[in-house]
Design a protein around this motif. Sequence first.
Motif, PDB file in Angstrom:
ATOM      1  N   GLN A  73       7.973  -4.307  11.210  1.00 47.42           N
ATOM      2  CA  GLN A  73       7.307  -3.395  12.156  1.00 47.42           C
ATOM      3  C   GLN A  73       7.388  -3.958  13.584  1.00 47.42           C
ATOM      4  OE1 GLN A  73       3.485  -3.260   9.838  1.00 47.42           O
ATOM      5  NE2 GLN A  73       3.857  -1.052   9.788  1.00 47.42           N
ATOM      6  N   HIS A  78       0.845  -1.221   0.000  1.00 53.55           N
ATOM      7  CA  HIS A  78       0.000   0.000   0.000  1.00 53.55           C
ATOM      8  C   HIS A  78       0.869   1.256   0.000  1.00 53.55           C
ATOM      9  CE1 HIS A  78       0.741   0.735   4.376  1.00 53.55           C
ATOM     10  NE2 HIS A  78       0.872  -0.568   4.393  1.00 53.55           N
ATOM     11  N   HIS A 135       7.071  -6.724   3.105  1.00 51.75           N
ATOM     12  CA  HIS A 135       6.773  -5.620   4.024  1.00 51.75           C
ATOM     13  C   HIS A 135       7.854  -5.530   5.096  1.00 51.75           C
ATOM     14  CE1 HIS A 135       4.259  -2.983   6.530  1.00 51.75           C
ATOM     15  NE2 HIS A 135       3.389  -2.923   5.542  1.00 51.75           N
ATOM     16  N   GLU A 193      -4.243   1.613   5.769  1.00 52.06           N
ATOM     17  CA  GLU A 193      -4.057   2.045   7.155  1.00 52.06           C
ATOM     18  C   GLU A 193      -5.381   2.352   7.871  1.00 52.06           C
ATOM     19  OE1 GLU A 193      -1.489   1.844   8.813  1.00 52.06           O
ATOM     20  OE2 GLU A 193       0.217   1.887   7.478  1.00 52.06           O
TER      21      GLU A 193
HETATM   22 MN    MN Z   1       1.754  -1.543   6.110  1.00 52.00          MN
END
Ligand code: MN
Length: 418
Positions: free
Chosen positions: A204, A89, A201, A135
């Motif tokens: 995180q 995204h 990704h 998000e």
């Molecule tokens: Mn993300």
Amino acid sequence: MTSTTGRVVAALDGARLWAELHDLAQLGARTDGGVARLTLDDNDIQARLWLAEQAKAIGCQVRVDPIGNMFVHLPGTDPDLPPITTGSHLDSQPTGGKYDGAYGVLAGLAALRAFREAGVQPRHSLEVVSWTNEEGMRFAPGTSGSACFTGVRRKDETRALTDADGISFGEALDACLTRLGEAGIERCPLGTPMQTFIELHIEQGPILERQGAPTGIVTGIQGVGWFECEVRGTANHAGTTPRTARQDALEGACALAAALRNAACDDEDLLRFTIGRFQVFPGSVNTIPERTLFTIDLRHPDAGTLTELEARFQALAAQEWAGCTAALTPLSRIDPVAFPEVVTDVIAEAAAELGQNAPWLVSGAFHDAIHLAGHCPTGMIFIPCKGGISHHPSERIDANDAIEGARLLTATLCRLAM
Ligand code: MN
Ligand code: HGY
Ligand code: MN
Ligand code: MN
């Protein structure tokens, strides 16, 4: 490694990927080094137009579906085969980092460019997708684009979502689609066939960095529930109203929030309970609050635990708190998913042939892949981020890890698409 995969991976231009990540980060750049590209705002539209330009420069078609998902398409030798798709995204948190989402889209573009540079046309077409509203900050809940693409949510429900200024998702989307159309981006239907989806990704979280691993193979994504809790009391004068006559909505909300947090404590430390937004109305220094509104983000790897906890939250919200009443509204619930071995094994084989000793891990963050997992064989690849920090302007990744992740994605696409 087959000579074809070797040629394509060797053609990957890591330096260009790193440069493009920072070019893109200029769109919605914040002064503190982060980015703010809220769904369908002007920065998001600029990023989409920028992506389309890069895609056309490598001879790829670019299409957009009715909910705004954008697809960069590199044709395969057999156009009847469903595409192998990667992507993520471009929208960000309001105080987001440069790499959350954007890294997966740009590494996908770099992989397609590598096929082009190596002169290799795969059997399956390859696609890079940029999902709309992952998000969910401007329009809650998140993952709208992938949820509508997979039929998990309805397009009209999503179009009816409104932001804090009362602008609807549909209005913002139509304005975006007009701009994309003016740039020559064609339309495509919603829910086009897809053979396999691979999302690359940043983790995180801290796990890969602690293990010193440049890449990781994701086994699944934990479940998530979002709620909004309203506490209603009575506004009154701060100076004249005795304590016994008060129905202070903030006092009630604080007591309820503490009770909810207490209920969401587990010995294994697997539960994640976050109150990210807390609003007090009317918000005047010398008026007793009549209403408060706060959000809850709840995560756990087990669906049953999420369901049980939601029932306990509702029971708590049904009680009186400092003389006030409360109402808990579920905003979204996405159950945990496990990625199939048929995909994780391909990623593991590709990692082995690249000499990457990639650990296996569950994703603490949700991603669009959580919906794709119910739609087609799906998998994810992670790279570490510094200190595990994300959803923050100081989010950082290491250039070598970024390139290793893109190499692993490229080798995986070769295995899936040739
Ligand atoms: Mn993300
Ligand atoms: O909130 C999440 O887990 C995702 O990063 N948007
Ligand atoms: Mn995010
Ligand atoms: Mn995500």
